[in-house]
Every structure is written in C-alpha cells, then in structure tokens.
Design an enzyme around this catalytic site. Sequence first.
Site, mmCIF file in Angstrom:
data_model
loop_
_atom_site.group_PDB
_atom_site.id
_atom_site.type_symbol
_atom_site.label_atom_id
_atom_site.label_comp_id
_atom_site.label_asym_id
_atom_site.label_seq_id
_atom_site.Cartn_x
_atom_site.Cartn_y
_atom_site.Cartn_z
ATOM 1 N N LYS A 117 0.824 -1.217 0.000
ATOM 2 C CA LYS A 117 0.000 0.000 0.000
ATOM 3 C C LYS A 117 0.855 1.263 0.000
ATOM 4 O O LYS A 117 0.446 2.280 -0.553
ATOM 5 C CB LYS A 117 -0.972 -0.008 1.192
ATOM 6 N N LYS A 198 -3.265 -10.929 -7.024
ATOM 7 C CA LYS A 198 -4.508 -11.116 -6.268
ATOM 8 C C LYS A 198 -5.652 -10.309 -6.888
ATOM 9 O O LYS A 198 -5.428 -9.185 -7.334
ATOM 10 C CB LYS A 198 -4.261 -10.642 -4.828
ATOM 11 N N LYS A 201 -10.376 -5.305 -4.993
ATOM 12 C CA LYS A 201 -11.471 -4.378 -5.239
ATOM 13 C C LYS A 201 -10.973 -2.993 -5.623
ATOM 14 O O LYS A 201 -11.739 -2.178 -6.114
ATOM 15 C CB LYS A 201 -12.423 -4.324 -4.038
HETATM 16 P P1 TYM Z 1 -10.326 -6.637 2.977
HETATM 17 O O1 TYM Z 1 -11.424 -5.656 3.180
HETATM 18 O O2 TYM Z 1 -9.219 -6.281 2.056
HETATM 19 O O3 TYM Z 1 -10.922 -8.020 2.484
HETATM 20 C C1 TYM Z 1 -11.976 -8.667 3.182
HETATM 21 C C2 TYM Z 1 -11.758 -10.165 3.189
HETATM 22 O O4 TYM Z 1 -11.664 -10.663 1.846
HETATM 23 C C3 TYM Z 1 -10.478 -11.428 1.703
HETATM 24 N N1 TYM Z 1 -9.968 -11.260 0.318
HETATM 25 C C4 TYM Z 1 -9.730 -12.269 -0.518
HETATM 26 N N2 TYM Z 1 -9.861 -13.597 -0.387
HETATM 27 C C5 TYM Z 1 -9.532 -14.359 -1.459
HETATM 28 N N3 TYM Z 1 -9.080 -13.854 -2.631
HETATM 29 C C6 TYM Z 1 -8.933 -12.519 -2.801
HETATM 30 N N4 TYM Z 1 -8.508 -12.028 -3.954
HETATM 31 C C7 TYM Z 1 -9.265 -11.662 -1.714
HETATM 32 N N5 TYM Z 1 -9.247 -10.310 -1.540
HETATM 33 C C8 TYM Z 1 -9.679 -10.084 -0.285
HETATM 34 C C9 TYM Z 1 -9.510 -10.858 2.725
HETATM 35 O O5 TYM Z 1 -8.496 -11.784 3.059
HETATM 36 C C10 TYM Z 1 -10.448 -10.571 3.885
HETATM 37 O O6 TYM Z 1 -10.670 -11.741 4.638
HETATM 38 N N6 TYM Z 1 -7.504 -6.119 7.072
HETATM 39 C C11 TYM Z 1 -8.708 -6.730 6.553
HETATM 40 C C12 TYM Z 1 -9.976 -6.296 7.259
HETATM 41 C C13 TYM Z 1 -9.950 -6.474 8.737
HETATM 42 C C14 TYM Z 1 -10.092 -7.698 9.439
HETATM 43 C C15 TYM Z 1 -10.024 -7.347 10.800
HETATM 44 C C16 TYM Z 1 -10.263 -9.015 9.025
HETATM 45 C C17 TYM Z 1 -9.807 -5.475 9.651
HETATM 46 N N7 TYM Z 1 -9.860 -6.009 10.888
HETATM 47 C C18 TYM Z 1 -10.104 -8.324 11.791
HETATM 48 C C19 TYM Z 1 -10.340 -9.991 10.034
HETATM 49 C C20 TYM Z 1 -10.269 -9.643 11.378
HETATM 50 C C21 TYM Z 1 -8.820 -6.350 5.081
HETATM 51 O O7 TYM Z 1 -8.233 -5.406 4.635
HETATM 52 O O8 TYM Z 1 -9.731 -7.092 4.386
#
Ligand code: TYM
Length: 333
Positions: A117, A198, A201
């Site tokens: 990032k 990957k 979004k």
């Molecule tokens: P975020 O918002 O980027 O993504 C949400 C969830 O989707 C999963 N994910 C994917 N899984 C498979 N293939 C992909 N291409 C893909 N892109 C995203 C992510 O692994 C995630 O599970 N830091 C986290 C949000 C967060 C969080 C937490 C998660 C904040 N606090 C506490 C668990 C527990 C994040 O940026 O997810």
Amino acid sequence: MENTEAKKRIFSGVQPSGNLTIGNYLGAIKNWTTLQDDYECLYCVVDQHAITVRQTPADLRRRTYEIMAIYIACGLDPVKNIMYVQSHVPAHVQLSWVLNCYTMFGELSRMTQFKDKSAKNADNINAGLFTYPTLMASDILLYQTDLVPVGEDQRQHIELTRDIANRFNSVYGETFRVPEPYITKGAKIYSLAEPAKKMSKSDENVNAYVSILDKKDDIIRKFKRAVTDSDTCVCRAEGKDGINNLMTIYSCFTGKSDEEIEREFAGKGYGDFKAAVGEVCAESLDPIRSEFDRLMKDKAYLEGIFKENSEKASYLARKTLSKVYRKVGFVQI
Ligand code: TYM
C-alpha cells in the site's frame, strides 16, 4: 481464557473501500455463512481501517451501508450474529492505542500489505497505514476471538496479532485469547487480467475483477476475456495460473473437486469452460444482487441493525478493555 458462552467465537471484517469482489466473497463472506450456526460470530464493517487510504466521505458512508446489505444478502443473519460498524464501538481504537505500545516498529515494517500500500500511495504513507495491523489486532483480541476466517492475504496480520497477544499475556498474565486463522480453498482468488496477482477491489481495470453486484452480462463477458494460456487442457498444473484460478472459482461455486472438473471438461476447449464458470458465478450472485437492491431501499432497517448490534458488541468489548486498562495500571473511576 475461557469464553463464558459454550460456543467458540469468530471475528472477521471487510473494509468499505471499494466494490466487493468474488475474492472477498469466496475467500471470506461465503465461509462466514457456513460458520454462523456453530460459532458465536462478530462480523464488522471496518470503516476506520478504510481511511488509511484517502476516501471520498460520501462514498465511504454509502459503502458502509452497502457492505452491511451485502452481508445480509449473502445470507448472514443479523439477529444470530453481531454485525456492526467499527466506528460505532470506540473500544477498538482505545485498545489499539495500548497495543501500539506493545508492537515493535520492526514488526510493522515487515508487513507486506504496508509495503504494497505504501508503494501504491507514495504521496500518503501516513501513520495509520503503518499501524493498521495493531487496529486489526485490537478488533480481534477485544472479543477473545478463537477463529478468524479470512483470505490468505491476511495471514501475516493474524500471525502478528498472535505475537502481540502472547507478548501482552507474558507480561501481564492471561489477558487475551490467542486466535487461530481460518483459511480455506477460496483463500486466494487471482485477477482475471493478470492471474499471478490477487483479485482486488481497488484494481483500476474493471475487467480484472468480478464484483459481487455485477450484472450477468458483465460477469459472462469478464470470464470470457479472462487471461489464460496457449494450452488447451482444462487441468490444474504449474504455470497455468489463469486456468488454475478459474478452476478454483468454479470449484468454490459448485463444490466440485479438481478431478470432477477435469472430467467434465475433457475434450472441450477453454471457451466452454470460461462460459461455464461465468454461468455458475452469475447464477450464484443473482439472488444476492436482488436482495441487496431490496435492502438498500430500507436504510432505516440497516440503521436499526447498526444500532442494536453496536450495543451488543460494545458490551463484550468493554469487558476486555477494562481488564486491559486495569492490568496496565490505568486508574478506574
Ligand atoms: P479486505 O477488506 O481487504 O478483504 C476482506 C476479506 O476478503 C479477503 N480477500 C480475498 N480472499 C480471497 N481472494 C482474494 N482475492 C481476496 N481479496 C480479499 C480478505 O483476506 C479478507 O478476509 N484487514 C482486513 C480487514 C480487517 C479484518 C479485521 C479481518 C480489519 N480487521 C479483523 C479480520 C479480522 C482487510 O483489509 O480485508
């Protein structure tokens, strides 16, 4: 540390920072729906994480409603689970300050998401982006979480959360439950345009990802254009990143194994396979989109969920926070 409830506890969250993709769905939300009967689950819309990258305020507000609507449309029950918005429960940031003081500069510097990032937002490498993982650790540790269902990209953050919990516990005695990651087959869905990367979004190329809310024609078209290789065999093998990814997606939607998929498409070309993946994806997402449209017309219903569930989450969060405050030596009044 035992949770008083008989069921084990789950915490996970999604940032309201873009259109949710089938990566978010297959890597996270779809798995959450299968866990909600057997665990006590908290599913959060982590809006405070989202502002580590510049957001347009009106978009952030709209997306926060949208993510809650998507959670429900995907089948998560807002009565059975605690589904709420992070900024409505101040204990997350309160705990994160304490945890910042038990997290090392070197540890945060090694986080690959921070490196990625920072490279993408070179003009805004803010302190929040750097300490993002301690806020994430707070989200998890605040609720004495047992399991964290996430995609592969979050594994390193969960490892760090475990290290922080163990460090704190070793100084002050058992305070936090040490959580385990829960990572499944759809844990890494790749870009349709660059299948070594990957699916994200925030990708600028809309053909690289399929949004959970994309219409059928767009879904079919995106899969048709998906980058593959010059081979013709629908089979999983090294170097066939595009086909491997499509096989994972097809398998997650249909429940079929690689062998079943290889048999189904033996003697057929990539065109047939891509069309089938598009069909099954569009068919699975169609009811989610209709339910999402219905829910977004009822803001009052969504606001009721925000309010009720933030109270439930706050109640649980305060228990851990006051224990932490006591242990570090803050005077309680
Ligand atoms: P975020 O918002 O980027 O993504 C949400 C969830 O989707 C999963 N994910 C994917 N899984 C498979 N293939 C992909 N291409 C893909 N892109 C995203 C992510 O692994 C995630 O599970 N830091 C986290 C949000 C967060 C969080 C937490 C998660 C904040 N606090 C506490 C668990 C527990 C994040 O940026 O997810």
